[in-house]
Scaffold this motif. Structure first.
Motif, PDB file in Angstrom:
ATOM      1  N   GLN A   7       0.781  -1.237   0.000  1.00  0.00           N
ATOM      2  CA  GLN A   7       0.000   0.000   0.000  1.00  0.00           C
ATOM      3  C   GLN A   7       0.815   1.291   0.000  1.00  0.00           C
ATOM      4  O   GLN A   7       0.490   2.232  -0.731  1.00  0.00           O
ATOM      5  CB  GLN A   7      -0.946   0.015   1.225  1.00  0.00           C
ATOM      6  CG  GLN A   7      -1.854   1.213   1.241  1.00  0.00           C
ATOM      7  CD  GLN A   7      -2.801   1.296   2.419  1.00  0.00           C
ATOM      8  OE1 GLN A   7      -3.236   2.362   2.784  1.00  0.00           O
ATOM      9  NE2 GLN A   7      -3.162   0.184   3.035  1.00  0.00           N
ATOM     10  N   ALA A   8       1.862   1.365   0.836  1.00  0.00           N
ATOM     11  CA  ALA A   8       2.542   2.658   1.016  1.00  0.00           C
ATOM     12  C   ALA A   8       3.088   3.188  -0.316  1.00  0.00           C
ATOM     13  O   ALA A   8       2.825   4.342  -0.694  1.00  0.00           O
ATOM     14  CB  ALA A   8       3.672   2.511   2.026  1.00  0.00           C
ATOM     15  N   ALA A  67       0.219   3.733  -3.131  1.00  0.00           N
ATOM     16  CA  ALA A  67      -0.602   4.936  -2.918  1.00  0.00           C
ATOM     17  C   ALA A  67       0.111   6.152  -3.493  1.00  0.00           C
ATOM     18  O   ALA A  67      -0.518   7.042  -4.085  1.00  0.00           O
ATOM     19  CB  ALA A  67      -0.869   5.131  -1.424  1.00  0.00           C
ATOM     20  N   CYS A  68       1.436   6.175  -3.338  1.00  0.00           N
ATOM     21  CA  CYS A  68       2.232   7.299  -3.865  1.00  0.00           C
ATOM     22  C   CYS A  68       2.206   7.309  -5.389  1.00  0.00           C
ATOM     23  O   CYS A  68       1.911   8.331  -6.007  1.00  0.00           O
ATOM     24  CB  CYS A  68       3.667   7.172  -3.351  1.00  0.00           C
ATOM     25  SG  CYS A  68       4.827   8.294  -4.151  1.00  0.00           S
ATOM     26  N   GLN A  92       0.168   5.872  -7.423  1.00  0.00           N
ATOM     27  CA  GLN A  92      -1.169   6.101  -7.974  1.00  0.00           C
ATOM     28  C   GLN A  92      -1.451   7.605  -8.016  1.00  0.00           C
ATOM     29  O   GLN A  92      -2.028   8.120  -8.980  1.00  0.00           O
ATOM     30  CB  GLN A  92      -2.238   5.381  -7.145  1.00  0.00           C
ATOM     31  CG  GLN A  92      -3.661   5.662  -7.636  1.00  0.00           C
ATOM     32  CD  GLN A  92      -4.697   4.749  -7.015  1.00  0.00           C
ATOM     33  OE1 GLN A  92      -5.138   3.783  -7.619  1.00  0.00           O
ATOM     34  NE2 GLN A  92      -5.115   5.057  -5.800  1.00  0.00           N
ATOM     35  N   PHE A 103      -5.540   0.699  -5.345  1.00  0.00           N
ATOM     36  CA  PHE A 103      -4.256   1.400  -5.144  1.00  0.00           C
ATOM     37  C   PHE A 103      -3.398   1.436  -6.407  1.00  0.00           C
ATOM     38  O   PHE A 103      -2.279   1.924  -6.369  1.00  0.00           O
ATOM     39  CB  PHE A 103      -3.453   0.738  -4.008  1.00  0.00           C
ATOM     40  CG  PHE A 103      -3.982   1.093  -2.648  1.00  0.00           C
ATOM     41  CD1 PHE A 103      -3.697   2.330  -2.082  1.00  0.00           C
ATOM     42  CD2 PHE A 103      -4.782   0.210  -1.946  1.00  0.00           C
ATOM     43  CE1 PHE A 103      -4.202   2.680  -0.839  1.00  0.00           C
ATOM     44  CE2 PHE A 103      -5.295   0.547  -0.707  1.00  0.00           C
ATOM     45  CZ  PHE A 103      -4.998   1.787  -0.144  1.00  0.00           C
ATOM     46  N   GLU A 117       1.548  -1.465   8.215  1.00  0.00           N
ATOM     47  CA  GLU A 117       0.714  -0.345   8.679  1.00  0.00           C
ATOM     48  C   GLU A 117       0.614  -0.173  10.203  1.00  0.00           C
ATOM     49  O   GLU A 117       1.028   0.840  10.757  1.00  0.00           O
ATOM     50  CB  GLU A 117      -0.699  -0.543   8.091  1.00  0.00           C
ATOM     51  CG  GLU A 117      -1.774   0.319   8.675  1.00  0.00           C
ATOM     52  CD  GLU A 117      -1.619   1.780   8.334  1.00  0.00           C
ATOM     53  OE1 GLU A 117      -1.459   2.094   7.146  1.00  0.00           O
ATOM     54  OE2 GLU A 117      -1.663   2.623   9.245  1.00  0.00           O
ATOM     55  N   ASP A 176       0.705   3.527   6.141  1.00  0.00           N
ATOM     56  CA  ASP A 176       0.888   3.223   4.716  1.00  0.00           C
ATOM     57  C   ASP A 176       0.590   4.402   3.782  1.00  0.00           C
ATOM     58  O   ASP A 176       1.490   5.033   3.248  1.00  0.00           O
ATOM     59  CB  ASP A 176      -0.013   2.049   4.321  1.00  0.00           C
ATOM     60  CG  ASP A 176       0.551   0.710   4.782  1.00  0.00           C
ATOM     61  OD1 ASP A 176       1.740   0.660   5.137  1.00  0.00           O
ATOM     62  OD2 ASP A 176      -0.189  -0.278   4.780  1.00  0.00           O
ATOM     63  N   SER A 177      -0.692   4.660   3.556  1.00  0.00           N
ATOM     64  CA  SER A 177      -1.030   5.695   2.566  1.00  0.00           C
ATOM     65  C   SER A 177      -0.444   7.042   2.962  1.00  0.00           C
ATOM     66  O   SER A 177       0.011   7.817   2.103  1.00  0.00           O
ATOM     67  CB  SER A 177      -2.545   5.805   2.401  1.00  0.00           C
ATOM     68  OG  SER A 177      -3.011   4.770   1.570  1.00  0.00           O
ATOM     69  N   ASN A 178      -0.444   7.318   4.262  1.00  0.00           N
ATOM     70  CA  ASN A 178       0.117   8.590   4.712  1.00  0.00           C
ATOM     71  C   ASN A 178       1.605   8.686   4.339  1.00  0.00           C
ATOM     72  O   ASN A 178       2.070   9.737   3.900  1.00  0.00           O
ATOM     73  CB  ASN A 178      -0.092   8.725   6.221  1.00  0.00           C
ATOM     74  CG  ASN A 178       0.616   9.921   6.803  1.00  0.00           C
ATOM     75  OD1 ASN A 178       0.627  10.998   6.214  1.00  0.00           O
ATOM     76  ND2 ASN A 178       1.234   9.742   7.956  1.00  0.00           N
ATOM     77  N   GLY A 218       2.984   7.197   1.846  1.00  0.00           N
ATOM     78  CA  GLY A 218       2.993   7.377   0.393  1.00  0.00           C
ATOM     79  C   GLY A 218       2.745   8.827   0.007  1.00  0.00           C
ATOM     80  O   GLY A 218       3.369   9.352  -0.929  1.00  0.00           O
ATOM     81  N   MET A 219       1.845   9.489   0.742  1.00  0.00           N
ATOM     82  CA  MET A 219       1.560  10.896   0.420  1.00  0.00           C
ATOM     83  C   MET A 219       2.756  11.782   0.775  1.00  0.00           C
ATOM     84  O   MET A 219       3.105  12.706   0.041  1.00  0.00           O
ATOM     85  CB  MET A 219       0.307  11.380   1.169  1.00  0.00           C
ATOM     86  CG  MET A 219      -0.981  10.670   0.769  1.00  0.00           C
ATOM     87  SD  MET A 219      -1.308  10.668  -1.009  1.00  0.00           S
ATOM     88  CE  MET A 219      -0.916   8.989  -1.458  1.00  0.00           C
TER      89      MET A 219
END
Ligand code: COA
Length: 421
Positions: free
Chosen positions: A17-18, A21-22, A24, A63, A141, A170-172, A174-175
């Motif tokens: 995910q991490a 997400a970036c 994507q 993702f 995560e 994860d997503s955080n 990536g952001m």
């Protein structure tokens, strides 16, 4: 309409995910994202928690939109050569393998920067920062939510640490990585040089619990945390920022209040979050019909209300017995009181405003036999329309990408026979 990152080529060596997400997000912004996946299996999430037998899971599809998929075993001589060519033509490489994996594969930052492409930006997510005592550990995560301070400060004071439903690890991460990549691209305009951009999941999570580190310092300096319920309920504070339940973190006291469905047990999500914003006190009193509290020195300052917050919240809650959360939100908004509904996933999935604004989008995926729901770009541009396209099938673009790199059909057959694709 052009896209912000049109013309930018991204080699995407991410999984789970991490990293995805970036990349994507870079794809949403218009970059050409080439996702490199292990032949035969691909990103492990393609098969995680499948809802349709044998088809790409929603974990993967949600993702990996706006990308192309290239299957490549980068540990074969042929795969290595193709990866080198891709790196030479790319602007950015993103990876979130376990620490050391890129070096073991033969693609260290030093080699990429010094031998293959000095303009390339190499961006990585790891569990801990390079140089940290735990730098070699693998992390998922919830481990990051624990290492980054979110779990210890989430939940109720008399319960265990809690992880959030939001992907703070994860997503955080990536952001955060995405922000770093964009900054490095800007710097490259001036220097002509690429650089390594690294985000540790622990750091990205910690960056979002800044307020809790603020509270740690206030606790050490003053021994008090007035906006936490502890004082009013007579609970000792201890030595670390405690778990504050649903207390407002920013400085304005707030709490989760039951509305009709939660009162009568028909809707577990029928709650609003109600804030006692200090400068809205007059309006709050008007709204709840407690005019006598407006100038009462027992109530009319933040300090005076410190030991009566729950009394006030209970009173407000008693007024919401016959209102649902949406009615309660309007009721509070009429008096400019910051208050909002606890939206369930079901409500968000079908919210007409979110659909209209393309924050929630339906994407057609013929191989899954229909549409799936995903989250589009939360960032809106006045001069770019962000379209979400479906995630690629495993290796869907392998031939196309290899031809762009100059390989002929015969070459591709040979490489395929060598089991590199
Ligand atoms: N061709 C050849 N080899 C490939 C490949 C390809 N296309 N794609 C992956 N591999 C190899 C890697 O080189 C690595 O091999 P190595 O161990 O011999 O070096 C291996 O496959 C997989 O690597 P790894 O990252 O260790 O996978 P894992 O499933 O054991 O661990 C994580 C998963 C997420 C725990 C780990 O990758 C990690 O800690 N990543 C950093 C933090 C992170 O992003 N975590 C959150 C993910 S949402």
């Amino acid at each position: 309409m052009t896209k912000p990152l049109a013309g930018i080529k991204v080699v995407d060596m991410t999984h789970v995910q991490a990293g995805p997400a970036c990349t994507q997000m870079l794809g949403f912004f218009g970059a050409d994202v080439i996702k490199i996946e292990m032949p035969g299996s691909g990103d492990v999430t393609r098969a995680w928690l499948r809802d349709i037998d044998g088809k790409d899971s929603l974990y993967f599809t949600m993702f990996n939109g706006n990308k192309r998929s290239l299957t490549l075993n980068t540990k074969t001589p042929e795969g290595r050569e193709i990866l080198e060519k891709l790196i030479k033509e790319a602007d950015v490489l993103v990876e979130n393998f376990a620490p050391g994996a890129m070096n073991r594969m033969g693609f260290s930052w030093e080699r990429i920067h010094n031998e293959l492409n000095p303009r390339l930006i190499m961006a990585s997510v790891k569990g801990y920062a390079e140089g940290h005592a735990n730098e070699n550990y693998k992390v998922f995560e919830n481990v990051a939510q624990c290492s980054g301070g979110a779990a210890a400060t989430t939940g109720f004071w008399d319960g265990p640490p809690l992880v959030s439903g939001a992907a703070l690890g994860d997503s955080n991460s990536g952001m955060h990585l995405c922000i770093g990549i964009l900054a490095a691209m800007q710097q490259r305009h001036n220097t002509g040089k690429g650089q390594k951009v690294a985000v540790a999941m622990q750091d990205a999570c910690l960056n979002l619990v800044r307020i809790k580190l603020r509270d740690q310092q206030r606790l050490e300096l003053t021994g008090r945390l007035d906006e936490y319920p502890h004082g009013e309920l007579g609970i000792p504070l201890g030595e670390s920022t405690p778990r504050g339940g649903n207390a407002g973190g920013g400085g304005q006291p707030g709490w989760m209040l039951k509305c009709k469905g939660a009162h009568n047990g028909t809707d577990p999500d029928d709650y609003v979050y109600f804030t006692l914003q200090a400068n809205a006190w007059h309006k709050i009193c008007e709204r709840i019909g407690k005019m006598e509290w407006i100038d009462d020195p027992e109530y009319n300052t933040f300090e005076a209300r410190r030991d009566k917050q729950f009394k006030i919240f209970e009173y407000v809650e008693s007024l919401l017995v016959d209102m649902d959360k949406h009615q309660a939100t309007v009721w509070a908004a009429e008096f400019d009181i910051p208050c909002g509904p606890v939206n369930s996933m079901k409500e968000l999935a079908y919210d007409p405003s979110l659909r209209k604004l393309k924050t929630i989008v339906e994407v057609d995926h013929p191989d899954r036999g229909g549409k799936y729901l995903t989250i589009g770009s939360p960032i809106k541009f006045s001069d770019a329309d962000i379209e979400v396209t479906r995630s690629p099938l495993l290796g869907e673009h392998t031939d196309e990408i290899l031809k762009e790199l100059g390989y002929s059909d015969a070459d591709i057959n040979r490489i395929r026979e060598a089991k590199a694709l």
